[in-house]
Design an enzyme around this catalytic site. Structure first.
Site, PDB file in Angstrom:
ATOM      1  N   ASP A  47     101.466   1.286  46.367  1.00  0.00           N
ATOM      2  CA  ASP A  47     100.994   0.038  46.197  1.00  0.00           C
ATOM      3  C   ASP A  47     102.018  -1.043  46.357  1.00  0.00           C
ATOM      4  O   ASP A  47     102.433  -1.697  47.362  1.00  0.00           O
ATOM      5  CB  ASP A  47     100.366  -0.092  44.847  1.00  0.00           C
ATOM      6  N   LYS A  68      89.882   3.775  36.619  1.00  0.00           N
ATOM      7  CA  LYS A  68      91.165   3.670  37.198  1.00  0.00           C
ATOM      8  C   LYS A  68      92.088   3.383  35.622  1.00  0.00           C
ATOM      9  O   LYS A  68      91.744   2.278  35.040  1.00  0.00           O
ATOM     10  CB  LYS A  68      91.697   2.582  37.966  1.00  0.00           C
ATOM     11  N   LYS A 119      96.695  -5.075  49.946  1.00  0.00           N
ATOM     12  CA  LYS A 119      96.191  -6.035  49.152  1.00  0.00           C
ATOM     13  C   LYS A 119      96.264  -7.411  49.778  1.00  0.00           C
ATOM     14  O   LYS A 119      97.472  -7.768  50.271  1.00  0.00           O
ATOM     15  CB  LYS A 119      96.790  -6.220  47.880  1.00  0.00           C
ATOM     16  N   MET A 131      94.877  -9.975  40.075  1.00  0.00           N
ATOM     17  CA  MET A 131      93.815 -10.522  39.013  1.00  0.00           C
ATOM     18  C   MET A 131      93.443 -12.005  39.454  1.00  0.00           C
ATOM     19  O   MET A 131      94.092 -12.958  39.276  1.00  0.00           O
ATOM     20  CB  MET A 131      94.648 -10.733  37.758  1.00  0.00           C
ATOM     21  N   ASP A 144      89.581  -1.008  44.978  1.00  0.00           N
ATOM     22  CA  ASP A 144      90.015  -1.447  43.666  1.00  0.00           C
ATOM     23  C   ASP A 144      89.837  -2.916  43.556  1.00  0.00           C
ATOM     24  O   ASP A 144      90.769  -3.528  43.662  1.00  0.00           O
ATOM     25  CB  ASP A 144      91.444  -0.904  43.213  1.00  0.00           C
ATOM     26  N   ASP A 170      97.340   4.573  37.474  1.00  0.00           N
ATOM     27  CA  ASP A 170      98.145   3.566  37.918  1.00  0.00           C
ATOM     28  C   ASP A 170      99.314   3.386  37.037  1.00  0.00           C
ATOM     29  O   ASP A 170      99.331   2.841  36.014  1.00  0.00           O
ATOM     30  CB  ASP A 170      97.281   2.192  38.225  1.00  0.00           C
ATOM     31  N   GLU A 206      98.730   6.207  41.415  1.00  0.00           N
ATOM     32  CA  GLU A 206      99.163   4.850  42.100  1.00  0.00           C
ATOM     33  C   GLU A 206     100.725   4.374  41.655  1.00  0.00           C
ATOM     34  O   GLU A 206     100.998   4.521  40.687  1.00  0.00           O
ATOM     35  CB  GLU A 206      98.313   3.998  41.973  1.00  0.00           C
ATOM     36  N   LYS A 261      95.615   2.646  33.499  1.00  0.00           N
ATOM     37  CA  LYS A 261      96.788   2.101  33.489  1.00  0.00           C
ATOM     38  C   LYS A 261      97.662   2.925  32.454  1.00  0.00           C
ATOM     39  O   LYS A 261      97.622   3.353  31.382  1.00  0.00           O
ATOM     40  CB  LYS A 261      96.895   0.762  32.894  1.00  0.00           C
TER      41      LYS A 261
END
Length: 355
Positions: free
Chosen positions: A240, A156, A264, A294, A317, A187, A215, A158
């Site tokens: 997301d 993934k 999430k 995180m 993820d 993402d 994402e 960023k």
């Protein structure tokens, strides 16, 4: 039941850089709920730029209105306890998730079951992707090579740091470095405009970079913009930050704003709401993924247990705890490259704090 909280700040082995922030520690509120014999654990991560919730706020919420809502309730009343948690306060999804997970963990321990077993699963290994922090093309290419050598086959990346052309070059260099086999997903963390997103994604498609999904390309509230992008590219779009609860997901479905949704626990408020979102997405033909903020082995362990019982359509993820130098708790999940091994001990398998 006795509710306790503990603030933890676990250092990362490598800085974690996104379009929204740079993190060197995973800062969380760990919540424990005890019946006198057994203790269940949960976690509320602090992610200012995503949820807007602070550790101080989560702690006040858990020790205040949520604890009051659970006052006098016995440990066997799981369904009623979960209902009270969700109704105790508006918002504060991270705090709710921490207590929701701790209640599930306690209930599983009281039954002598693992958390994933309590949720109805016997699967004890799940896979995760791994994130490459935002950076210059050369550094990203080397990081990709390193992660593939660690055994990860879903990377993934960023992007969305303000320059779509530079983002294209980063992905091109990564694909060139690792070859065709590893899956690449991007993402943007809301970092692109809708036009930049279409330009960058089409360029990647034309270059044959074989991107699995993108994402959250635009701001969370810009569902019309995300739908506009989804209509104009072939690469699947994953929502997301746009989806916290059922109302958000319904809006995404109605507008055709995304092809997949990332669920999430800290966004939706716990295992109960997460299961509802996953079921709703599947019923309407959206792909699914479970992600993490995180956070530590507590929060990721709960998400991994959810995935074990409610399989998703995309590799999940859940690499957050992999970034920690050491766990703030003993016991729990264990990483072996992209494989997350769920514990065989009851509940989340967490036995105590290391801090």
């Amino acid at each position: 039941m006795k509710i306790s909280t503990q603030l933890v700040s676990a250092p990362l082995h490598t800085p974690f850089v996104t379009a929204l922030r740079t993190a060197t520690h995973a800062d969380s509120l760990l919540v424990s709920i005890s019946d006198g014999d057994q203790t269940g654990w949960g976690e509320a991560p602090q992610v200012w730029k995503v949820t807007g919730e602070s550790l101080a706020g989560a702690q006040a919420c858990v020790e205040g209105p949520i604890a009051s809502a659970l006052d006098g309730l016995g440990p066997d009343d799981l369904t009623e306890a979960l209902r009270r948690v969700q109704g105790a306060v508006q918002g504060n999804h991270g705090a709710k998730a921490a207590v929701d997970v701790a209640l599930h963990d306690l209930a599983a321990r009281r039954c002598g079951k693992t958390l994933h077993g309590f949720l109805g699963s016997t699967v004890d290994v799940i896979r995760t992707d791994v994130t490459l922090s935002a950076g210059d093309p050369s550094a990203l290419a080397q990081a990709a090579i390193d992660r593939v050598s660690d055994g990860f086959d879903v990377l993934k990346v960023k992007v969305g740091t303000g320059d779509a052309t530079a983002d294209f070059e980063r992905i091109r260099r990564i694909r060139e470095a690792v070859g065709p086999a590893p899956r690449l997903r991007l993402d943007a963390n809301q970092g692109w405009t809708r036009r930049d997103a279409v330009t960058a994604i089409r360029a990647l498609e034309d270059a044959g970079c074989d991107v699995e999904l993108v994402e959250q390309p635009v701001a969370a509230a810009d569902l019309e913009g995300m739908a506009w992008i989804t209509d104009r590219v072939s690469t699947p779009i994953l929502a997301d930050e746009s989806v916290y609860g059922v109302r958000d997901l319904v809006a995404v479905i109605r507008l055709g704003a995304a092809d997949l949704v990332n669920v999430k626990l800290a966004k939706c408020g716990g295992l109960g709401p997460a299961r509802t979102l996953l079921d709703l997405a599947r019923e309407h033909g959206l792909g699914t993924m479970v992600g993490s903020m995180m956070e530590s082995h507590v929060g990721v362990g709960a998400a991994a247990a959810l995935v074990s019982a409610y399989p998703t359509s995309a590799v999940n993820d859940l690499d957050a705890a992999w970034w920690l130098k050491e766990a703030p708790v003993t016991g729990g999940i264990r990483y072996d490259g992209p494989d997350i091994h769920l514990p065989s001990d009851p509940g989340l398998g967490v036995t105590g704090l290391t801090v």
